[in-house]
Motif scaffolding. Structure first.
Motif, PDB file in Angstrom:
ATOM      1  N   ASP A 122      -7.502   1.161  14.265  1.00  0.00           N
ATOM      2  CA  ASP A 122      -6.274   0.397  14.080  1.00  0.00           C
ATOM      3  C   ASP A 122      -5.642   0.565  12.703  1.00  0.00           C
ATOM      4  N   VAL A 123      -6.398   0.993  11.706  1.00  0.00           N
ATOM      5  CA  VAL A 123      -5.944   0.879  10.325  1.00  0.00           C
ATOM      6  C   VAL A 123      -5.757   2.244   9.662  1.00  0.00           C
ATOM      7  N   ILE A 124      -4.602   2.390   8.987  1.00  0.00           N
ATOM      8  CA  ILE A 124      -4.323   3.554   8.149  1.00  0.00           C
ATOM      9  C   ILE A 124      -3.944   3.037   6.767  1.00  0.00           C
ATOM     10  N   VAL A 125      -4.621   3.550   5.746  1.00  0.00           N
ATOM     11  CA  VAL A 125      -4.334   3.163   4.363  1.00  0.00           C
ATOM     12  C   VAL A 125      -3.653   4.331   3.664  1.00  0.00           C
ATOM     13  N   VAL A 126      -2.558   4.034   2.970  1.00  0.00           N
ATOM     14  CA  VAL A 126      -1.800   5.056   2.245  1.00  0.00           C
ATOM     15  C   VAL A 126      -1.784   4.694   0.771  1.00  0.00           C
ATOM     16  N   GLN A 176       7.490   7.818   9.904  1.00  0.00           N
ATOM     17  CA  GLN A 176       6.061   7.901  10.207  1.00  0.00           C
ATOM     18  C   GLN A 176       5.430   6.521  10.249  1.00  0.00           C
ATOM     19  N   LEU A 177       5.796   5.655   9.300  1.00  0.00           N
ATOM     20  CA  LEU A 177       5.272   4.287   9.318  1.00  0.00           C
ATOM     21  C   LEU A 177       5.663   3.575  10.608  1.00  0.00           C
ATOM     22  N   LYS A 178       6.924   3.731  11.018  1.00  0.00           N
ATOM     23  CA  LYS A 178       7.398   3.075  12.242  1.00  0.00           C
ATOM     24  C   LYS A 178       6.692   3.633  13.474  1.00  0.00           C
ATOM     25  N   GLN A 179       6.431   4.937  13.479  1.00  0.00           N
ATOM     26  CA  GLN A 179       5.709   5.535  14.604  1.00  0.00           C
ATOM     27  C   GLN A 179       4.295   4.968  14.692  1.00  0.00           C
ATOM     28  N   TRP A 180       3.631   4.857  13.542  1.00  0.00           N
ATOM     29  CA  TRP A 180       2.288   4.279  13.538  1.00  0.00           C
ATOM     30  C   TRP A 180       2.312   2.851  14.072  1.00  0.00           C
ATOM     31  N   ALA A 234       4.444   1.586  16.128  1.00  0.00           N
ATOM     32  CA  ALA A 234       4.708   1.656  17.570  1.00  0.00           C
ATOM     33  C   ALA A 234       3.428   1.977  18.346  1.00  0.00           C
ATOM     34  N   GLU A 235       2.492   2.647  17.679  1.00  0.00           N
ATOM     35  CA  GLU A 235       1.198   2.978  18.290  1.00  0.00           C
ATOM     36  C   GLU A 235       0.155   1.889  18.016  1.00  0.00           C
ATOM     37  N   ASN A 236       0.627   0.737  17.536  1.00  0.00           N
ATOM     38  CA  ASN A 236      -0.240  -0.412  17.218  1.00  0.00           C
ATOM     39  C   ASN A 236      -1.205  -0.147  16.077  1.00  0.00           C
ATOM     40  N   LYS A 237      -0.859   0.791  15.195  1.00  0.00           N
ATOM     41  CA  LYS A 237      -1.644   1.012  13.994  1.00  0.00           C
ATOM     42  C   LYS A 237      -1.247  -0.024  12.935  1.00  0.00           C
ATOM     43  N   LYS A 238      -2.218  -0.440  12.141  1.00  0.00           N
ATOM     44  CA  LYS A 238      -1.974  -1.366  11.040  1.00  0.00           C
ATOM     45  C   LYS A 238      -1.973  -0.574   9.739  1.00  0.00           C
ATOM     46  N   ILE A 239      -1.022  -0.854   8.866  1.00  0.00           N
ATOM     47  CA  ILE A 239      -0.799  -0.034   7.677  1.00  0.00           C
ATOM     48  C   ILE A 239      -0.988  -0.856   6.414  1.00  0.00           C
ATOM     49  N   VAL A 240      -1.661  -0.250   5.439  1.00  0.00           N
ATOM     50  CA  VAL A 240      -1.767  -0.829   4.097  1.00  0.00           C
ATOM     51  C   VAL A 240      -1.320   0.240   3.103  1.00  0.00           C
ATOM     52  N   THR A 257       1.310 -10.021  12.211  1.00  0.00           N
ATOM     53  CA  THR A 257       2.771 -10.110  12.307  1.00  0.00           C
ATOM     54  C   THR A 257       3.448  -8.798  11.896  1.00  0.00           C
ATOM     55  N   ASP A 258       2.695  -7.695  11.970  1.00  0.00           N
ATOM     56  CA  ASP A 258       3.215  -6.356  11.657  1.00  0.00           C
ATOM     57  C   ASP A 258       3.796  -6.246  10.254  1.00  0.00           C
ATOM     58  N   GLN A 259       3.281  -7.046   9.336  1.00  0.00           N
ATOM     59  CA  GLN A 259       3.690  -6.906   7.951  1.00  0.00           C
ATOM     60  C   GLN A 259       2.824  -5.834   7.272  1.00  0.00           C
ATOM     61  N   ILE A 260       3.385  -5.190   6.270  1.00  0.00           N
ATOM     62  CA  ILE A 260       2.696  -4.104   5.576  1.00  0.00           C
ATOM     63  C   ILE A 260       2.316  -4.565   4.178  1.00  0.00           C
ATOM     64  N   PRO A 261       1.038  -4.808   3.907  1.00  0.00           N
ATOM     65  CA  PRO A 261       0.613  -5.161   2.555  1.00  0.00           C
ATOM     66  C   PRO A 261       0.867  -3.994   1.595  1.00  0.00           C
ATOM     67  N   VAL A 262       1.455  -4.293   0.438  1.00  0.00           N
ATOM     68  CA  VAL A 262       1.695  -3.305  -0.612  1.00  0.00           C
ATOM     69  C   VAL A 262       0.942  -3.808  -1.842  1.00  0.00           C
ATOM     70  N   ILE A 263      -0.130  -3.117  -2.211  1.00  0.00           N
ATOM     71  CA  ILE A 263      -1.108  -3.646  -3.164  1.00  0.00           C
ATOM     72  C   ILE A 263      -1.048  -2.901  -4.500  1.00  0.00           C
ATOM     73  N   ALA A 264      -1.013  -3.664  -5.597  1.00  0.00           N
ATOM     74  CA  ALA A 264      -1.084  -3.096  -6.940  1.00  0.00           C
ATOM     75  C   ALA A 264      -2.549  -2.921  -7.347  1.00  0.00           C
ATOM     76  N   PRO A 265      -2.876  -1.836  -8.066  1.00  0.00           N
ATOM     77  CA  PRO A 265      -4.276  -1.543  -8.411  1.00  0.00           C
ATOM     78  C   PRO A 265      -4.757  -2.281  -9.659  1.00  0.00           C
ATOM     79  N   LEU A 266      -4.901  -3.563  -9.518  1.00  0.00           N
ATOM     80  CA  LEU A 266      -5.431  -4.421 -10.577  1.00  0.00           C
ATOM     81  C   LEU A 266      -6.548  -5.260  -9.981  1.00  0.00           C
ATOM     82  N   GLY A 267      -7.539  -5.574 -10.772  1.00  0.00           N
ATOM     83  CA  GLY A 267      -8.630  -6.417 -10.306  1.00  0.00           C
ATOM     84  C   GLY A 267      -8.836  -7.599 -11.220  1.00  0.00           C
TER      85      GLY A 267
END
Length: 255
Positions: free
Chosen positions: A5-9, A26-30, A32-38, A139-149
């Motif tokens: 289900d998950v693809i991370v970019v 490409q994001l929209k196609q994923w 549509a295929e029920n893939k979850k994107i981060v 809810t088909d939202q796309i998390p956009v994550i900054a690389p901080l810890g």
């Protein structure tokens, strides 16, 4: 969550300037295929530019930015105030639903110092709290994550974006991880490689087939593959796979 289900970019700061119709399609196609994107974004170009404007020295060691307290402040400002809004705004304009996230959101990225004496406020991921990500997926939202810890004591850390992306992919048991860069993959003897086996990675580093900023990518890719990610693609676009690294290794058991 099933890893199919998950693809991370992971995209760099420069890549955020080059988002195009093919990327959004490409994001929209994923989806549509029920893939979850981060999406995990870097921002090194902008951070270096800001540091130069402020007459601060840019130092990199083994592909990692040496980070003083002042450099950390600039890094946070640029990632959260400049790069992330550029990406989320572009996604919104394309009709997608991005949500900008950072380490402070529900303890998303927990980390610790790598070597404070040598690198300063540079960290590595110790845990990804992915409950928030899975909630957003519904809810088909796309998390956009900054690389901080953030450490358990509340100290912010600068973490390599490839490391964050690989740890996020591992925590979600992603099917595929894209590590976007400014080149179309791994090059050996003037040939761009389509596919690489896990066992070849160490040899590529020791023989200096990969150098500089590609080394952290290889290191992070190895961690992700061992942790259960099916494949890692290093490329300058998500519309094809570039160099695909396959997990032909025993996968670590998960608790």
């Amino acid at each position: 969550m099933e890893n199919n289900d998950v693809i991370v970019v992971k995209m760099g700061g420069i890549a955020s300037d080059n988002l195009d119709k093919a990327f959004f399609s490409q994001l929209k196609q994923w989806q549509a295929e029920n893939k979850k994107i981060v999406i995990v974004h870097g921002g090194g170009h902008y951070i270096s530019k800001m540091m130069t404007l402020m007459n601060l020295k840019v130092e990199v060691k083994e592909g990692l930015r040496i980070t003083s307290k002042k450099t950390l402040e600039i890094t946070r400002m640029v990632l959260l105030g400049q790069v992330q809004p550029l990406i989320t705004t572009s996604l919104q304009r394309a009709g997608l639903q991005p949500v900008g996230l950072n380490a402070g959101c529900n303890q998303l990225i927990q980390g610790d110092f790598i070597n404070r004496k040598k690198l300063g406020y540079v960290g590595e991921v110790t845990q990804i709290s992915n409950a928030l990500l899975e909630t957003l997926f519904h809810t088909d939202q796309i998390p956009v994550i900054a690389p901080l810890g953030i450490t358990p004591q509340g100290q912010w850390l600068n973490i390599n974006a490839d490391e964050v992306a690989c740890q996020v992919a591992a925590s979600l048991q992603a099917k595929k991880l894209f590590l976007l860069t400014d080149v179309p993959g791994i090059k050996k003897d003037d040939v761009w490689l389509d596919e690489v086996c896990f066992e070849q990675l160490e040899q590529f580093v020791t023989q200096k087939i990969v150098t500089g900023g590609m080394v952290p990518k290889i290191t992070s890719a190895k961690k992700a593959l061992v942790a259960g990610v099916q494949s890692v693609c290093i490329n300058n676009t998500i519309t094809n796979s570039g160099t695909t690294i396959l997990a032909k290794v025993p996968v670590l058991a998960t608790n």
